[in-house]
Design a protein around this motif. Sequence first.
Motif, PDB file in Angstrom:
ATOM      1  N   LYS A  53       0.835  -1.202   0.000  1.00  0.00           N
ATOM      2  CA  LYS A  53       0.000   0.000   0.000  1.00  0.00           C
ATOM      3  C   LYS A  53       0.873   1.256   0.000  1.00  0.00           C
ATOM      4  N   MET A  54       0.304   2.352  -0.465  1.00  0.00           N
ATOM      5  CA  MET A  54       1.029   3.614  -0.418  1.00  0.00           C
ATOM      6  C   MET A  54       1.348   3.944   1.041  1.00  0.00           C
ATOM      7  N   PRO A  55       2.494   4.553   1.287  1.00  0.00           N
ATOM      8  CA  PRO A  55       2.945   4.735   2.674  1.00  0.00           C
ATOM      9  C   PRO A  55       1.995   5.533   3.555  1.00  0.00           C
ATOM     10  N   GLU A  56       1.273   6.507   2.969  1.00  0.00           N
ATOM     11  CA  GLU A  56       0.336   7.275   3.787  1.00  0.00           C
ATOM     12  C   GLU A  56      -0.852   6.426   4.235  1.00  0.00           C
ATOM     13  N   LEU A  57      -1.097   5.307   3.540  1.00  0.00           N
ATOM     14  CA  LEU A  57      -2.118   4.357   3.977  1.00  0.00           C
ATOM     15  C   LEU A  57      -1.535   3.342   4.960  1.00  0.00           C
ATOM     16  N   LEU A  58      -0.277   2.982   4.761  1.00  0.00           N
ATOM     17  CA  LEU A  58       0.383   2.058   5.681  1.00  0.00           C
ATOM     18  C   LEU A  58       0.560   2.687   7.061  1.00  0.00           C
ATOM     19  N   VAL A  59       1.008   3.940   7.055  1.00  0.00           N
ATOM     20  CA  VAL A  59       1.338   4.618   8.306  1.00  0.00           C
ATOM     21  C   VAL A  59       0.669   5.999   8.324  1.00  0.00           C
ATOM     22  N   PRO A  60      -0.653   6.033   8.489  1.00  0.00           N
ATOM     23  CA  PRO A  60      -1.341   7.324   8.482  1.00  0.00           C
ATOM     24  C   PRO A  60      -1.048   8.169   9.722  1.00  0.00           C
ATOM     25  N   GLU A  61      -0.654   7.487  10.814  1.00  0.00           N
ATOM     26  CA  GLU A  61      -0.334   8.189  12.063  1.00  0.00           C
ATOM     27  C   GLU A  61       1.065   7.754  12.520  1.00  0.00           C
ATOM     28  N   PRO A  62       2.106   8.352  11.920  1.00  0.00           N
ATOM     29  CA  PRO A  62       3.472   7.894  12.188  1.00  0.00           C
ATOM     30  C   PRO A  62       3.844   7.881  13.667  1.00  0.00           C
ATOM     31  N   HIS A  63       3.429   8.895  14.413  1.00  0.00           N
ATOM     32  CA  HIS A  63       3.805   8.958  15.828  1.00  0.00           C
ATOM     33  C   HIS A  63       3.183   7.796  16.603  1.00  0.00           C
ATOM     34  N   LYS A  64       1.925   7.519  16.329  1.00  0.00           N
ATOM     35  CA  LYS A  64       1.247   6.421  17.012  1.00  0.00           C
ATOM     36  C   LYS A  64       1.859   5.082  16.630  1.00  0.00           C
ATOM     37  N   THR A  65       2.164   4.910  15.335  1.00  0.00           N
ATOM     38  CA  THR A  65       2.784   3.668  14.873  1.00  0.00           C
ATOM     39  C   THR A  65       4.144   3.469  15.526  1.00  0.00           C
ATOM     40  N   ALA A  66       4.918   4.546  15.613  1.00  0.00           N
ATOM     41  CA  ALA A  66       6.247   4.469  16.221  1.00  0.00           C
ATOM     42  C   ALA A  66       6.173   4.016  17.673  1.00  0.00           C
ATOM     43  N   GLU A  67       5.143   4.446  18.375  1.00  0.00           N
ATOM     44  CA  GLU A  67       4.992   4.070  19.782  1.00  0.00           C
ATOM     45  C   GLU A  67       4.694   2.579  19.937  1.00  0.00           C
ATOM     46  N   LEU A  68       3.993   2.019  18.957  1.00  0.00           N
ATOM     47  CA  LEU A  68       3.557   0.631  19.063  1.00  0.00           C
ATOM     48  C   LEU A  68       4.575  -0.367  18.521  1.00  0.00           C
ATOM     49  N   LEU A  69       5.328   0.032  17.508  1.00  0.00           N
ATOM     50  CA  LEU A  69       6.249  -0.898  16.862  1.00  0.00           C
ATOM     51  C   LEU A  69       7.536  -1.060  17.652  1.00  0.00           C
ATOM     52  N   SER A  70       8.001  -2.299  17.764  1.00  0.00           N
ATOM     53  CA  SER A  70       9.323  -2.554  18.318  1.00  0.00           C
ATOM     54  C   SER A  70      10.388  -2.507  17.221  1.00  0.00           C
ATOM     55  N   LEU A  71      10.028  -2.903  16.009  1.00  0.00           N
ATOM     56  CA  LEU A  71      10.970  -2.855  14.897  1.00  0.00           C
ATOM     57  C   LEU A  71      10.219  -2.854  13.575  1.00  0.00           C
ATOM     58  N   LEU A  72      10.624  -1.954  12.695  1.00  0.00           N
ATOM     59  CA  LEU A  72      10.175  -1.959  11.306  1.00  0.00           C
ATOM     60  C   LEU A  72      11.423  -2.044  10.442  1.00  0.00           C
ATOM     61  N   TRP A  73      11.518  -3.120   9.680  1.00  0.00           N
ATOM     62  CA  TRP A  73      12.698  -3.399   8.844  1.00  0.00           C
ATOM     63  C   TRP A  73      12.305  -3.327   7.374  1.00  0.00           C
TER      64      TRP A  73
END
Length: 262
Positions: free
Chosen positions: A189-209
């Motif tokens: 998916k386009m990145p703005e659909l993958l990560v519409p809320e970058p700050h919230k996603t960053a808080e939840l993810l332990s690792l994105l590779w």
Amino acid sequence: MSESQQKYKMQNTPEGYDKEREGIARGVMQTIEYPSTTLGNTRKAMVYTPPGYFTEKEYSVLYLLHGIGGDENEWYTHGKPQVILDNLYADQMLKPMIVVLPNGRAMLNDRAEGDLFTSDKVQAFETFESDLLHDLIPYIEENYSVLTDRMHRAIAGLSMGGGQSLNIGLNNLDRFAWVGAFSPAPNTKMPELLVPEPHKTAELLSLLWLSCGDLDSLKNVSDRTHTYLSQHSMPHIWVEENGDHDWPVWKNGLYQFSKLIF
């Protein structure tokens, strides 16, 4: 996501990392069948249990996805993940985990036959999200001694499976804390659909590779994702390595990613 992960520098993959060694403990790779309520049939997957697996211990789980031309056997046949993982265990570089290799083409005839790009076959890779969440994960958790919280569940894949890993993992952060994509395909998916809320996603993810070969004709997918993540200060590991859309890049991705998770 930790500061060390944000500043991660990929170490050179050692010679022989994917070659069988003598005199080390080995895990077990087996084919399982599970009932799919999504499709109303029985589906196959492969499961790797690590050396010394025993049911009194609970394990993390990595779901490892294949490309558009493969099925549940593709990683095993071409990537030898059991060899890579056995060697990492022997070197004490891996947290104990079970690795599940599903068939990401969720349709009644899920074999990689004929024209792989027909609309129904492409759609089947989207349908897999339901099969994974509602059928395969519950089956694994019922039949193996595994930890069932998001911090002990990861998803990663190559090409089409890399796109699936981003689409599914980032859309289900209540299920996955570790997400990896090796040369993700245009199904991403386009990145703005993958990560519409970058700050919230960053808080939840332990690792994105995210990794890709510099000669890969599909590298634009990785580039646009990496660019968006960087622009929005979204922590992730981006590895651009020498290589094409091929197994040396994908096996290296597994080797590097698996060392970091859990």
